[in-house]
Write an enzyme that holds these catalytic residues in place. Structure first.
Site, PDB file in Angstrom:
ATOM      1  N   HIS A   1      -5.513  -8.596  14.693  1.00  0.00           N
ATOM      2  CA  HIS A   1      -5.526  -7.333  13.933  1.00  0.00           C
ATOM      3  C   HIS A   1      -6.380  -7.554  12.682  1.00  0.00           C
ATOM      4  CE1 HIS A   1      -4.244  -3.691  12.086  1.00  0.00           C
ATOM      5  NE2 HIS A   1      -3.063  -4.059  11.623  1.00  0.00           N
TER       6      HIS A   1
ATOM      7  N   HIS B   1       0.817  -1.221   0.000  1.00  0.00           N
ATOM      8  CA  HIS B   1       0.000   0.000   0.000  1.00  0.00           C
ATOM      9  C   HIS B   1       0.851   1.272   0.000  1.00  0.00           C
ATOM     10  CE1 HIS B   1       0.409   0.389   4.358  1.00  0.00           C
ATOM     11  NE2 HIS B   1      -0.524  -0.478   4.673  1.00  0.00           N
TER      12      HIS B   1
ATOM     13  N   HIS C   1      -1.592  -1.743  15.204  1.00  0.00           N
ATOM     14  CA  HIS C   1      -1.458  -0.535  14.469  1.00  0.00           C
ATOM     15  C   HIS C   1      -2.808   0.125  14.165  1.00  0.00           C
ATOM     16  CE1 HIS C   1      -1.398  -0.167   9.775  1.00  0.00           C
ATOM     17  NE2 HIS C   1      -1.173   1.037  10.200  1.00  0.00           N
TER      18      HIS C   1
END
Ligand code: FEO
Length: 417
Positions: free
Chosen positions: A89, A35, A156
């Site tokens: 996550h 990304h 994160h």
């Protein structure tokens, strides 16, 4: 590392982490753009299988690699024997394979926190999944081993969580302590420390930098847990250099300044380039690491990494259509989001008939709350020898500031050299 043979006779990669704890993830040798993050060494999406009276899969992989993950699990146990899938996550590089995995593991219950379940339900149809919500302090007994859960918001994403195995003092740390580093090796002591550290630093700078406070909290928690091994979701597992990587994380999370001056710029007809070289020349007269980066010859990933520990930064741009150069703007937009703190800054650049470029840079540096050492250095059309001399002096001032700042932070790596 051990290799397992599947029921089809195909040799599958499966790495033993500890007895009955295996790496079952995917090594992505070809990815070069994560990304927007440049990954010249590729990446890994780490998933782990903990086999006990109950069996738990810790995280999954990117969606396209779901079958590879399932093959790795199958080489170790029946898919129907997996009782839990822990999702630390919800970002798709770790949770992307969940829809396929939850279908393929008929007995599995998804274990995650409340925010994670909300995020997953925003990505996937989770209506058919068995789920079990956990929060900090909760645990699941697998047999002789236990999974303990620890919410680590913003490491994160808001739903991020660590999973800890106290019997082994093993921490599944998810993105924290990760590196984008494709390797057939699984452990820090099987690869070059310098390479692992560099990739961990790059990862920190580009992914984790905005969350220094949360990192400091997580480091405190890791210390209280007396962690012996850190198994992140990317890159190698830390088992021999746990102390050193925690120390590096402490420095990075505090954004401790190194005696380092970074001069970066974009230029049209080299007027700003001349100024950049003069500033760099001035900085180079001192005992600092003076770096000169032409933005269009570099990339955002490298620039963010160099910014992380630079004490002083000179940023230059020519003027284009009354604004700074487009790639200079891209760098500053990226840095603004990463929130590098405590820098000393200087804006510089050239203009023709309309001002704008260097002044816009200065506004951006001020918006990041950097300490601006002097008025913006500007040159119309071509820098005169007087302006270039002023640039050299400004470079010396930046270097002196960088040395002073590093000396004030004795914990910095540079201060120890
Ligand atoms: Fe590796 Fe935030 O995902």
């Amino acid at each position: 590392m051990t290799n397992a043979v599947s029921s089809l006779g195909v040799m599958l990669v499966s790495s033993r982490v500890l007895e009955d704890i295996d790496w079952v993830g995917y090594v992505d040798w070809t990815v070069r753009d994560f990304h927007g993050y440049n990954t010249p060494r590729g990446a890994t999406y780490n998933a782990y299988l903990v086999r006990d009276e109950k069996t738990a899969l810790i995280d999954t992989v990117k969606a396209p690699f779901a079958e590879e993950l399932l093959k790795n699990i199958s080489a170790l146990t029946e898919l129907s024997a997996v009782d839990y899938v822990v999702c630390n996550h919800a970002e798709p590089d770790h949770a992307g394979a969940l829809p396929r995995v939850m279908t393929a593991l008929p007995a599995a219950t998804l274990v995650c926190n409340e925010k994670c379940l909300a995020a997953l339900s925003g990505h996937f149809d989770i209506s058919g999944w068995k789920t079990h919500l956990v929060a900090t302090g909760d645990s699941i007994r697998l047999g002789k081993r236990t999974l303990q859960f620890l919410d680590t918001p913003m490491l994160h994403w808001p739903e991020s969580m660590f999973t800890f195995v106290p019997e082994e003092r093993l921490l599944f740390s998810m993105d924290a302590f990760g590196q984008h580093y494709a390797t057939s090796r699984r452990f820090d002591d099987q690869v070059s420390w310098q390479t692992a550290l560099q990739e961990a630093k790059t990862y920190y700078a580009n992914i984790v930098m905005p969350y220094g406070k949360q990192v400091a909290t997580a480091l405190q928690q890791a210390e209280e847990l007396n962690v012996k091994m850190i198994a992140p979701s990317h890159g190698v597992i830390w088992r021999s250099h746990v102390h050193k990587i925690c120390e590096a994380y402490q420095n990075w999370s505090a954004q401790r300044p190194e005696p380092k001056v970074l001069v970066m710029y974009d230029t049209m007809w080299d007027s700003t380039g001349q100024m950049a070289r003069a500033i760099h020349e001035g900085a180079s007269t001192a005992d600092v690491d003076a770096l000169l980066i032409h933005i269009r010859s570099s990339d955002l990933t490298r620039i963010a990494t160099e910014v992380l520990d630079a004490a002083a930064i000179a940023f230059g741009s020519s003027t284009l259509n009354r604004e700074m150069m487009p790639m200079a703007s891209a760098v500053l937009t990226y840095l603004k989001g990463l929130r590098p703190l405590g820098k000393v800054g200087l804006a510089f650049g050239s203009y023709g008939w309309g001002k704008g470029g260097p002044d816009s840079v200065n506004e951006c540096l001020k918006a990041m709350k950097w300490e601006i050492i002097r008025d913006t250095l500007k040159a119309q059309y071509r820098p005169t020898s007087e302006i270039l001399n002023t640039c050299r002096e400004a470079g010396k001032t930046l270097a002196a500031k960088a040395l002073e700042m590093a000396a004030d932070h004795p914990g910095s790596v540079g201060a120890k050299r």
